[in-house]
Design an enzyme around this catalytic site. Structure first.
Site, PDB file in Angstrom:
ATOM      1  N   LEU A 141       0.864  -1.171  -0.122  1.00  0.00           N
ATOM      2  CA  LEU A 141       0.036  -0.067   0.020  1.00  0.00           C
ATOM      3  C   LEU A 141       1.093   1.182  -0.056  1.00  0.00           C
ATOM      4  O   LEU A 141       1.971   1.400   0.860  1.00  0.00           O
ATOM      5  CB  LEU A 141      -0.803  -0.112   1.240  1.00  0.00           C
ATOM      6  CG  LEU A 141      -2.105   0.849   1.389  1.00  0.00           C
ATOM      7  CD1 LEU A 141      -3.120   0.784   0.128  1.00  0.00           C
ATOM      8  CD2 LEU A 141      -2.984   0.659   2.553  1.00  0.00           C
ATOM      9  N   ASP A 142       0.897   2.024  -0.792  1.00  0.00           N
ATOM     10  CA  ASP A 142       1.463   3.314  -1.168  1.00  0.00           C
ATOM     11  C   ASP A 142       1.711   3.975   0.077  1.00  0.00           C
ATOM     12  O   ASP A 142       0.803   3.913   1.010  1.00  0.00           O
ATOM     13  CB  ASP A 142       1.146   4.074  -2.354  1.00  0.00           C
ATOM     14  CG  ASP A 142       1.126   3.516  -3.653  1.00  0.00           C
ATOM     15  OD1 ASP A 142       2.303   2.638  -3.934  1.00  0.00           O
ATOM     16  OD2 ASP A 142       0.602   3.819  -4.599  1.00  0.00           O
ATOM     17  N   ARG A 143       2.818   4.690   0.248  1.00  0.00           N
ATOM     18  CA  ARG A 143       3.127   5.535   1.669  1.00  0.00           C
ATOM     19  C   ARG A 143       2.075   6.817   1.601  1.00  0.00           C
ATOM     20  O   ARG A 143       1.549   6.870   2.713  1.00  0.00           O
ATOM     21  CB  ARG A 143       4.435   6.256   1.332  1.00  0.00           C
ATOM     22  CG  ARG A 143       4.906   7.135   2.362  1.00  0.00           C
ATOM     23  CD  ARG A 143       6.302   7.627   2.190  1.00  0.00           C
ATOM     24  NE  ARG A 143       6.729   8.520   3.238  1.00  0.00           N
ATOM     25  CZ  ARG A 143       7.168   9.731   2.952  1.00  0.00           C
ATOM     26  NH1 ARG A 143       7.666   9.937   1.725  1.00  0.00           N
ATOM     27  NH2 ARG A 143       7.370  10.750   4.048  1.00  0.00           N
TER      28      ARG A 143
ATOM     29  N   SER B 234      -1.127   6.217   0.583  1.00  0.00           N
ATOM     30  CA  SER B 234      -2.213   5.670   0.615  1.00  0.00           C
ATOM     31  C   SER B 234      -2.696   5.092   2.307  1.00  0.00           C
ATOM     32  O   SER B 234      -1.606   4.882   2.855  1.00  0.00           O
ATOM     33  CB  SER B 234      -2.459   4.668  -0.245  1.00  0.00           C
ATOM     34  OG  SER B 234      -2.395   5.225  -1.563  1.00  0.00           O
TER      35      SER B 234
ATOM     36  N   ARG C 282       0.219   1.849  -8.190  1.00  0.00           N
ATOM     37  CA  ARG C 282      -0.393   3.049  -8.048  1.00  0.00           C
ATOM     38  C   ARG C 282      -1.609   2.847  -9.186  1.00  0.00           C
ATOM     39  O   ARG C 282      -2.144   3.833  -9.642  1.00  0.00           O
ATOM     40  CB  ARG C 282       0.185   4.128  -8.429  1.00  0.00           C
ATOM     41  CG  ARG C 282       1.387   4.410  -7.439  1.00  0.00           C
ATOM     42  CD  ARG C 282       2.320   5.686  -7.466  1.00  0.00           C
ATOM     43  NE  ARG C 282       1.762   6.846  -7.283  1.00  0.00           N
ATOM     44  CZ  ARG C 282       1.698   7.306  -6.032  1.00  0.00           C
ATOM     45  NH1 ARG C 282       1.959   6.455  -4.832  1.00  0.00           N
ATOM     46  NH2 ARG C 282       0.841   8.574  -6.196  1.00  0.00           N
TER      47      ARG C 282
END
Length: 180
Positions: free
Chosen positions: A44-46, A48, A143
Site C-alpha cells: 500500500l503506497d506511502r 495511501s 499506483r
C-alpha cells in the site's frame, strides 16, 4: 498455524519494516507493530491509507498478493472533480493505462464515508469540488487506482483501502492491528 494480521496503515507509513531509501528516516511498519516473522502480503503506497494484511505464511502471502488469484480490493477514493456517468462507465469497463488496459472495476459514487481524519489533511480548494468513489479492482498494479482515476479526469486526493477479499477494516482504528 498461520498468523494473519489486519493493520490499518496510516498515511505516510511505508509498507515495509525498514527504510533504506533516504537519509531521513521515514515511518515504517516497525513503528506500528512488533511481531517477528511476519511480512506484508502486498503493498500500500506511502501516501495511501487503510487495510494492509501481514502474515508469517509464505503461501498465504503469495495467494493474497498474487494478481492471478484476483482477490477483490475495495477502496474509498476521494477525487477532485465531479464524476459523471461517462467517467464511471470507463472505470467499469476498464481504463487504458501506459502499461495496458485494466480489468473492469466496480465503481460507484458514494457519500463521504465515516473515516478518521487524515494527517496531514488533503488540500482544500473552495472553487473545485471533490467527491467520493467506491472502487473495487481485481488487479494490483503500481499506483493503479490513482492512475485509473487520473485517466478519467478525476485526480485522487485521498485513497483508503477498505477491504481485501473477505477481510475488512470494519472498526479497526487508524494505526492499530488485530489478528484475523
Amino acid at each position: 498455524m498461520a498468523r494473519l494480521i489486519l493493520l490499518n496503515k496510516p498515511y505516510g507509513v511505508l509498507s515495509q519494516f525498514t527504510d533504506r531509501g533516504t537519509e531521513t528516516a521515514r515511518a515504517t511498519l516497525s513503528d506500528l507493530i512488533e511481531m517477528p516473522g511476519i511480512y506484508p502480503a502486498g503493498r500500500l503506497d506511502r501516501d495511501s491509507e487503510g487495510l494492509l494484511l501481514l502474515t508469517d505464511d509464505g503461501r498465504l502471502q503469495a495467494r493474497i498478493a498474487d494478481p492471478k488469484f484476483k482477490l477483490p480490493k475495495t477502496y474509498f477514493v476521494q477525487v477532485e472533480g465531479e464524476p459523471d456517468e461517462a467517467a464511471l462507465g470507463l472505470l467499469r469497463t476498464g481504463v487504458m493505462l501506459k502499461d495496458g488496459p485494466t480489468l473492469p472495476a466496480l465503481a460507484e459514487q458514494i457519500d463521504a464515508p465515516a473515516l478518521w481524519p487524515r494527517d496531514p489533511p488533503i488540500r482544500y480548494r473552495a472553487n473545485i469540488p471533490d467527491r467520493w468513489l467506491k472502487l473495487t479492482i481485481r488487479e494490483g498494479r503500481n499506483r493503479q487506482v490513482r492512475r485509473m482515476t487520473a485517466a478519467v479526469g478525476l485526480p485522487t486526493l485521498r485513497l483508503v483501502r477498505w477491504s481485501i477479499g473477505d477481510w475488512s477494516l470494519a472498526d479497526l482504528p487508524i494505526g492499530e492491528w488485530r489478528i484475523a
